[in-house]
Design a protein around this motif. Structure first.
Motif, short mmCIF file in Angstrom:
data_model
loop_
_atom_site.label_atom_id
_atom_site.label_comp_id
_atom_site.label_asym_id
_atom_site.label_seq_id
_atom_site.Cartn_x
_atom_site.Cartn_y
_atom_site.Cartn_z
N TYR A 63 40.03 23.03 14.10
CA TYR A 63 40.88 23.09 15.30
C TYR A 63 42.29 23.57 14.95
O TYR A 63 42.95 24.23 15.76
CB TYR A 63 40.91 21.74 16.01
N LYS A 64 42.77 23.24 13.76
CA LYS A 64 44.08 23.74 13.31
C LYS A 64 44.06 25.26 13.18
O LYS A 64 45.02 25.94 13.52
CB LYS A 64 44.44 23.10 11.96
N ILE A 65 42.95 25.79 12.67
CA ILE A 65 42.79 27.24 12.54
C ILE A 65 42.83 27.89 13.92
O ILE A 65 43.50 28.91 14.13
CB ILE A 65 41.47 27.58 11.81
N ASP A 66 42.13 27.30 14.88
CA ASP A 66 42.13 27.82 16.27
C ASP A 66 43.55 27.89 16.81
O ASP A 66 43.95 28.89 17.42
CB ASP A 66 41.29 26.92 17.18
N LYS A 67 44.31 26.83 16.57
CA LYS A 67 45.68 26.76 17.09
C LYS A 67 46.54 27.87 16.47
O LYS A 67 47.30 28.56 17.18
CB LYS A 67 46.28 25.39 16.75
N ALA A 68 46.42 28.05 15.15
CA ALA A 68 47.21 29.07 14.45
C ALA A 68 46.81 30.48 14.89
O ALA A 68 47.67 31.35 15.11
CB ALA A 68 47.03 28.92 12.94
N GLU A 69 45.51 30.71 15.03
CA GLU A 69 45.02 32.03 15.42
C GLU A 69 45.44 32.38 16.85
O GLU A 69 45.84 33.51 17.13
CB GLU A 69 43.49 32.07 15.30
N LYS A 70 45.34 31.39 17.74
CA LYS A 70 45.72 31.64 19.14
C LYS A 70 47.23 31.88 19.27
O LYS A 70 47.67 32.65 20.12
CB LYS A 70 45.28 30.47 20.02
N ALA A 71 48.01 31.21 18.41
CA ALA A 71 49.46 31.43 18.41
C ALA A 71 49.79 32.85 17.97
O ALA A 71 50.81 33.42 18.36
CB ALA A 71 50.13 30.43 17.47
N ALA A 72 48.89 33.42 17.15
CA ALA A 72 49.07 34.81 16.69
C ALA A 72 48.43 35.81 17.64
O ALA A 72 48.35 37.01 17.34
CB ALA A 72 48.48 34.96 15.29
N GLY A 73 47.94 35.30 18.80
CA GLY A 73 47.35 36.18 19.81
C GLY A 73 45.92 36.58 19.53
O GLY A 73 45.42 37.57 20.06
N LYS A 74 45.22 35.79 18.70
CA LYS A 74 43.83 36.10 18.35
C LYS A 74 42.89 35.07 18.97
O LYS A 74 43.27 33.93 19.20
CB LYS A 74 43.65 36.11 16.83
N GLU A 75 41.65 35.51 19.22
CA GLU A 75 40.63 34.61 19.75
C GLU A 75 40.01 33.80 18.61
O GLU A 75 39.76 34.34 17.54
CB GLU A 75 39.53 35.40 20.48
N SER A 76 39.79 32.52 18.82
CA SER A 76 39.18 31.68 17.78
C SER A 76 38.52 30.48 18.42
O SER A 76 39.10 29.81 19.27
CB SER A 76 40.24 31.23 16.77
N ASP A 77 37.28 30.19 18.00
CA ASP A 77 36.54 29.05 18.54
C ASP A 77 35.87 28.27 17.41
O ASP A 77 34.76 27.78 17.55
CB ASP A 77 35.50 29.55 19.55
N ARG A 78 36.56 28.18 16.29
CA ARG A 78 35.97 27.53 15.11
C ARG A 78 35.87 26.01 15.28
O ARG A 78 34.98 25.38 14.72
CB ARG A 78 36.77 27.88 13.86
N GLY A 79 36.78 25.41 16.05
CA GLY A 79 36.76 23.97 16.25
C GLY A 79 35.48 23.50 16.90
O GLY A 79 34.82 22.58 16.42
N ASN A 80 35.10 24.16 18.01
CA ASN A 80 33.86 23.78 18.71
C ASN A 80 32.63 24.07 17.86
O ASN A 80 31.66 23.31 17.88
CB ASN A 80 33.77 24.54 20.04
N LYS A 81 32.69 25.16 17.11
CA LYS A 81 31.56 25.48 16.21
C LYS A 81 31.39 24.40 15.15
O LYS A 81 30.28 23.99 14.84
CB LYS A 81 31.79 26.84 15.53
N GLN A 82 32.53 23.94 14.59
CA GLN A 82 32.46 22.91 13.56
C GLN A 82 31.98 21.59 14.13
O GLN A 82 31.24 20.85 13.48
CB GLN A 82 33.83 22.72 12.91
N LEU A 83 32.37 21.30 15.37
CA LEU A 83 31.93 20.08 16.03
C LEU A 83 30.41 20.08 16.17
O LEU A 83 29.74 19.07 15.87
CB LEU A 83 32.59 19.99 17.40
N LEU A 84 29.86 21.21 16.61
CA LEU A 84 28.41 21.35 16.74
C LEU A 84 27.74 21.25 15.37
O LEU A 84 26.76 20.53 15.19
CB LEU A 84 28.08 22.70 17.39
N LYS A 85 28.31 21.96 14.40
CA LYS A 85 27.75 21.98 13.05
C LYS A 85 27.75 20.58 12.43
O LYS A 85 26.75 20.15 11.85
CB LYS A 85 28.59 22.93 12.18
N SER A 86 28.86 19.86 12.58
CA SER A 86 28.95 18.51 12.03
C SER A 86 27.97 17.57 12.71
O SER A 86 27.36 16.71 12.06
CB SER A 86 30.38 17.97 12.19
#
Length: 439
Positions: free
Chosen positions: A267-290
């Motif tokens: 989720y930290k990666i998502d926040k940083a990527e979105k702040a840079a104007g990029k799309e990111s959905d790694r948090g939800n993917k990791q939640l599913l994976k975990s």
């Protein structure tokens, strides 16, 4: 120095400046099995410690009773020891193994009694609000479903008391008969409870219990459970599934906690990527994976432990709790390992990734970032090989790193020295050509 050698040296320098990491060695099946062995070693120590902790159960129980009954600790201890000795004598069989089985059967029957729902018949209903009143009425119905089972359990306890008073023994055959009766009565009680829930006699109170109830009704879960409860084998399967998952709860807790850092990082990666104007959905993917990782390994653990326990019980019926616990634990680890591997293959097929369960989203992100950095480093290395000016800029950047006290590997330092010499040779060659031209 050949062009290829210059390019490879430049690549070492640009990789360092771009922070490119070397590839990690691939984890093989051998490594995973080795890790499983370490888990088993740790878990065996844990299982060995549990019976030691259980030894404190009696002193704590005696202490609580002494306070409750206002009696001395020693008096309560002697009373309990006297009862235990009398019980042991009344349950004594023809040999050590039969005596152990008799005590085990009686403890099992007693244990069933502690698990069955009860209610306080002296409860003042006028003191209860609407929600608490519904809960109390639900508890009364649940308890009544198992009245027959409770009667048989009390009947068995009385058999033991009569044997102690008369100086006789409760036989293996009597205990087997009672145990069968109790199990059948509990199965009948489970079926009554299932029907009471289905027909609305037992009412859900919270919004979550209402949602769960409606979901089970619509998906046919209650009907499936009802069908299973009508046969002894089906009821045993249902009970085993419930017990195994509960028994693996501590595994779920440990693995769930271990997954938390990966989820937070994603989720930290998502926040940083979105702040840079990029799309990111790694948090939800990791939640599913975990969720998949914890679920499959824990259910696999439960199944493995149940299978191992069944084998141990049938082959070595007299095995002690410590040994049985360790064998069940190790069997569970293997079950969890296999389940996780199977789930991993399914996840790979669904996502189109390799080892998707083995790597966290943070690791995959780091790999993707490293890949981008490696591409950029390769372009810069090619430019330095073709352009003397870019080469000078590259060497100057390395020099600044050295002067700042940065940690630089010997390999990079050697490449820097080699390319510095190469630049010096180029300057000397250039001066020599200028002198020759002017002569």
């Amino acid at each position: 120095m050949a062009i290829n050698d210059i390019q490879s040296q430049n690549l070492l320098l640009t990789n360092y400046l771009s922070g490119v990491q070397g590839q990690m060695p691939e984890i093989t099946l051998k490594d995973e099995i080795y890790g499983l062995g370490n888990e088993a070693l740790f878990g065996s120590a844990f299982m060995l410690g549990m019976p030691l902790l259980a030894n404190f159960k009696k002193p704590i129980s005696v202490f609580n009773q002494s306070r409750k009954n206002n009696k001395s600790y020693l008096d309560i201890w002697n009373e309990q020891s006297k009862i235990a000795k009398a019980n042991k004598a009344a349950l004594k069989g023809n040999n050590i193994l039969e005596s152990y089985r008799n005590r085990s059967m009686f403890k099992t029957i007693q244990g069933f009694g502690k698990e069955l729902p009860t209610y306080d018949p002296n409860q003042n209903l006028s003191e209860l609000n609407t929600k608490k009143l519904i809960k109390y009425q639900n508890q009364v119905i649940k308890s009544q479903c198992y009245d027959d089972a409770k009667r048989i359990i009390e009947e068995t306890k009385q058999m033991l008391e009569n044997a102690k008073q008369n100086g006789t023994k409760v036989s293996k055959e009597q205990l087997k008969t009672q145990l069968t009766k109790v199990r059948d009565a509990i199965r009948t009680g489970d079926l009554k409870l299932n029907q009471a829930i289905q027909n609305g006699e037992i009412k859900p109170v919270s919004w979550f219990s209402k949602l769960k109830h409606q979901t089970k009704l619509k998906t046919g879960v209650y009907k499936a459970e009802s069908a299973l409860l009508k046969t002894t084998r089906g009821a045993s399967t249902l009970k085993c599934a419930s017990k195994c998952v509960k028994g693996a709860g501590w595994m779920a807790a440990i693995q769930g906690v271990m997954e938390i850092p990966d989820i937070i990082n994603a989720y930290k990666i998502d926040k940083a990527e979105k702040a840079a104007g990029k799309e990111s959905d790694r948090g939800n993917k990791q939640l599913l994976k975990s969720g998949v990782k914890v679920g499959t390994s824990v259910l696999g653990y439960a199944a493995g432990a149940a299978a191992a326990g069944a084998i141990v019980g049938s082959v070595f019926p007299g095995v002690g709790n410590v040994v049985g616990g360790i064998i069940g634990f190790v069997g569970g680890l293997i079950g969890g390992f296999v389940a996780s591997k199977v789930a991993g293959k399914i996840m790979d097929s669904a996502t189109g990734e390799k080892d998707s369960l083995e790597k966290s989203e943070a690791e995959l992100y780091a790999e993707a970032q490293n890949e981008e950095a490696a591409k950029e480093a390769k372009v810069n290395a090619n430019m330095a090989t073709l352009s003397g000016e870019t080469q000078d800029e590259l060497l100057t950047a390395i020099e600044e790193q050295i002067n700042s006290g940065a940690e630089i590997s010997d390999e990079v330092l050697e490449a820097y020295k080699s390319m510095l010499n190469q630049r010096g040779n180029r300057i000397l060659d250039l001066l020599d050509n200028i002198i020759k031209f002017n002569q």
